[in-house]
Design an enzyme around this catalytic site. Structure first.
Site, mmCIF file in Angstrom:
data_model
loop_
_atom_site.group_PDB
_atom_site.id
_atom_site.type_symbol
_atom_site.label_atom_id
_atom_site.label_comp_id
_atom_site.label_asym_id
_atom_site.label_seq_id
_atom_site.Cartn_x
_atom_site.Cartn_y
_atom_site.Cartn_z
ATOM 1 N N GLU A 279 33.787 -29.918 -49.661
ATOM 2 C CA GLU A 279 34.056 -29.311 -50.970
ATOM 3 C C GLU A 279 35.550 -29.120 -51.211
ATOM 4 O O GLU A 279 36.025 -29.232 -52.335
ATOM 5 C CB GLU A 279 33.325 -27.967 -51.085
ATOM 6 C CG GLU A 279 31.807 -28.067 -51.008
ATOM 7 C CD GLU A 279 31.226 -29.013 -52.039
ATOM 8 O OE1 GLU A 279 31.785 -29.110 -53.145
ATOM 9 O OE2 GLU A 279 30.216 -29.681 -51.737
ATOM 10 N N HIS A 282 37.381 -31.990 -52.903
ATOM 11 C CA HIS A 282 37.309 -32.061 -54.364
ATOM 12 C C HIS A 282 38.479 -31.292 -54.989
ATOM 13 O O HIS A 282 39.003 -31.690 -56.026
ATOM 14 C CB HIS A 282 35.981 -31.479 -54.857
ATOM 15 C CG HIS A 282 34.788 -32.305 -54.456
ATOM 16 N ND1 HIS A 282 34.709 -33.653 -54.697
ATOM 17 C CD2 HIS A 282 33.624 -31.964 -53.841
ATOM 18 C CE1 HIS A 282 33.545 -34.115 -54.253
ATOM 19 N NE2 HIS A 282 32.887 -33.115 -53.708
ATOM 20 N N GLU A 358 32.449 -38.523 -53.943
ATOM 21 C CA GLU A 358 31.693 -37.903 -52.848
ATOM 22 C C GLU A 358 31.910 -38.641 -51.532
ATOM 23 O O GLU A 358 31.962 -38.019 -50.465
ATOM 24 C CB GLU A 358 30.207 -37.860 -53.192
ATOM 25 C CG GLU A 358 29.859 -37.009 -54.399
ATOM 26 C CD GLU A 358 30.228 -35.545 -54.230
ATOM 27 O OE1 GLU A 358 30.290 -35.073 -53.069
ATOM 28 O OE2 GLU A 358 30.456 -34.870 -55.247
#
Length: 424
Positions: A279, A282, A358
Site C-alpha cells: 500500500e 501507491h 498493483e
C-alpha cells in the site's frame, strides 16, 4: 415501433445473459496450466477440496451477476424512455410545486427511486449469495442501511451535478460537455478529499491501529520509504465480511492507509508488513494522483462522446424515446445510459492500468520486506477468505480485475523466492 424496440432490447439482454452463463459455466476452463501445477500458486496446494469447490461455484455466480448488472441498467433506462416514464416523472415534478428550480430535484428523486427498486433484486441476490458462501457476515438490516446510505449519497451527488449540467446545456448547446468537465475537476478533487473523513465513516468506524507494536513496525517501513506517516488506520469490517482488504484512500492531508480488522485478525505481523509495504508503494509512486489524472482525462473524452451520442440518439429516435430536445430533463435517462455504457467499455483499459500499478506495488513490497514466504502465504490466505479464483476466465480478468490474478501474483513471488535462495 415502440413495442418492437422494447422487445428487441429485452431479447438482446436475455441473449447476452445466456452467452455469459454459457461462457462462465460451460466454456471457461478452470483447470490450471500444466506449468503451474504443484507450485505455490496452485490452489490445490493450499486449499482443501471443499474450499476449491466453493471458490469455483461462488466465483461463477458472482461473475455472472457482475456481467448481468451493468447492462440491466442500460435496459432499465432505455425502457424508462421508451414507455414514457421519463415524461411522467417530469409531469409529477411540475405538478408537485410551482417553484421551477425544484422540478429537476423532484424529477431526479423519482428516477432514482425507480432505479433503486428495479436494481434491488440483483443487489439482494448478490448479498444473499455472499451470505450463503459465508463471505458476508452482515445482517439484512445492516446491509439495507448501507444500501440506503448508497442511495442518498448518490442522489445527493447527482442533485449537485444534474441541475448544473442541464443549465450548461441550455446556455451552450455545443460546449456544455467541456464546461461541465472543467467544473468536474475541482468537484472530483473535493470529493476525493472528503472521502476518508466524511463519506467512508458513514459506513464503518475508523480508528488508529490498536496494536501499537505492529504500528511501530509499519511506521518503521514508512520511514524507510520516506513516507511522513503518523498513523495507520483500521476499520471495523468483521461485522460485515470474512474477506480481507487494505487500501490507500484520499488525497493531500486526508490521505490514509487503511487495514480491515479482518486482515489484522487473520494474518501474521510479517504478512501484514508485506501488505502495508504494498500500500505504501501507491503513496510513494503517487498512484492515487495518476489515477485521478487518468479519470479526468477519460471523463473529458467520455463527456464529449456523450454529447455526440445524445445528439445523434435524439435526432434519430427522439420521437420513440419521447425526448423533444437534448436539453430537456427527460433526456436524463439517456445521459445515464450512455455514461454507464462508456464506463463499462472503458473498464478493460482502466483495469489494465490498475493491474500495472498493483504489479508495481507487489514488486516494491517484496523488495522492501525481502520475505517472499510471508508474501505468498498472505495471498494464499486472501484467496481462501474471499473464495477468489486463482486463475479467472479471460473476460472476467479483462472486465473485472483491477488487480493481477493470484496466479500471476503468487507465481512472481515464487520466482523471487527462488532467485533469493540461489543468491544465498
Amino acid at each position: 415501433m415502440v413495442r418492437k424496440m422494447g422487445f428487441y432490447a429485452v431479447l438482446a439482454y436475455v441473449l447476452y445473459g445466456l452467452f455469459f452463463y454459457w461462457y462462465l459455466f460451460q466454456f471457461a476452463e478452470p483447470k490450471l496450466p500444466f506449468e503451474y501445477q504443484g507450485t505455490k500458486a496452485d490452489p490445490s496446494t493450499f486449499l482443501n477440496g471443499r474450499e476449491l469447490m466453493l471458490s469455483e461455484e461462488y466465483s461463477k455466480f458472482r461473475n455472472l451477476l457482475f456481467f448481468l448488472s451493468t447492462p440491466f441498467e442500460w435496459l432499465f433506462y432505455f425502457l424508462i424512455l421508451l414507455f414514457g416514464f421519463s415524461r411522467v416523472f417530469k409531469r409529477w415534478a411540475e405538478h408537485s410545486t410551482k417553484y421551477k428550480y425544484l422540478h429537476t430535484a423532484i424529477y431526479l428523486f423519482w428516477l432514482s427511486i425507480f432505479a433503486f427498486i428495479a436494481t434491488f433484486p440483483l443487489s439482494y441476490i448478490s448479498y444473499s449469495l455472499s451470505k450463503t458462501y459465508h463471505i458476508s457476515t452482515q445482517s439484512f438490516p445492516a446491509w439495507m442501511k448501507d444500501e440506503l446510505i448508497d442511495f442518498w449519497i448518490n442522489f445527493g451527488t447527482w442533485l449537485i451535478i444534474v441541475p448544473v449540467l442541464y443549465w450548461l446545456m441550455k446556455k451552450s448547446k455545443k460546449r456544455w460537455w467541456l464546461y461541465g468537465w472543467l467544473l468536474s475537476v475541482p468537484f472530483t478533487l473535493f470529493m476525493m478529499f472528503l472521502q476518508p473523513v466524511v463519506i467512508d465513516p458513514l459506513y464503518n468506524d475508523f480508528y488508529p491501529l490498536k496494536d501499537k507494536q505492529l504500528e511501530t513496525k509499519i511506521l518503521a517501513i514508512a520511514d524507510k520509504a520516506q513516507i511522513p506517516a503518523k498513523h495507520v488506520f483500521e476499520v471495523d469490517m468483521a461485522e460485515k465480511t470474512n474477506a480481507m482488504n487494505a487500501y490507500v484512500t484520499g488525497i493531500g492531508s486526508n490521505a490514509r492507509i487503511v487495514l480491515w480488522d479482518t486482515t489484522l485478525n487473520k494474518l501474521t505481523d510479517n504478512q501484514i508488513l508485506f501488505i502495508m509495504a504494498h500500500e505504501m508503494c501507491h503513496y510513494v509512486e503517487k498512484h492515487i494522483y495518476w489515477g485521478i489524472g487518468g479519470y479526468l482525462l477519460l471523463s473529458l473524452f467520455g463527456l464529449y462522446l456523450t454529447y455526440r451520442l445524445m445528439n445523434w440518439a435524439v435526432r434519430r429516435y427522439g420521437k420513440e424515446l419521447k425526448i423533444p430536445d437534448v436539453r430537456d430533463i427527460r433526456s436524463l435517462p439517456l445521459f445515464f445510459m450512455i455514461i454507464s455504457f462508456l464506463l463499462f467499455t472503458a473498464s478493460p483499459f482502466t483495469n489494465l492500468a490498475s493491474r500495472y500499478q498493483e504489479t508495481r506495488a507487489d514488486h516494491y513490497a517484496i523488495e522492501m520486506t525481502k520475505n517472499p514466504e510471508a508474501a505468498i502465504t498472505s495471498f494464499q490466505e486472501l484467496t481462501r477468505s474471499g473464495l477468489s479464483q486463482v486463475n479467472p476466465p479471460l473476460l472476467v480478468k479483462i472486465f473485472r480485475y483491477t488487480h493481477p490474478s493470484m496466479l500471476d501474483r503468487i507465481s512472481k513471488l515464487e520466482e523471487f523466492e527462488i532467485k533469493q535462495r540461489n543468491i544465498e
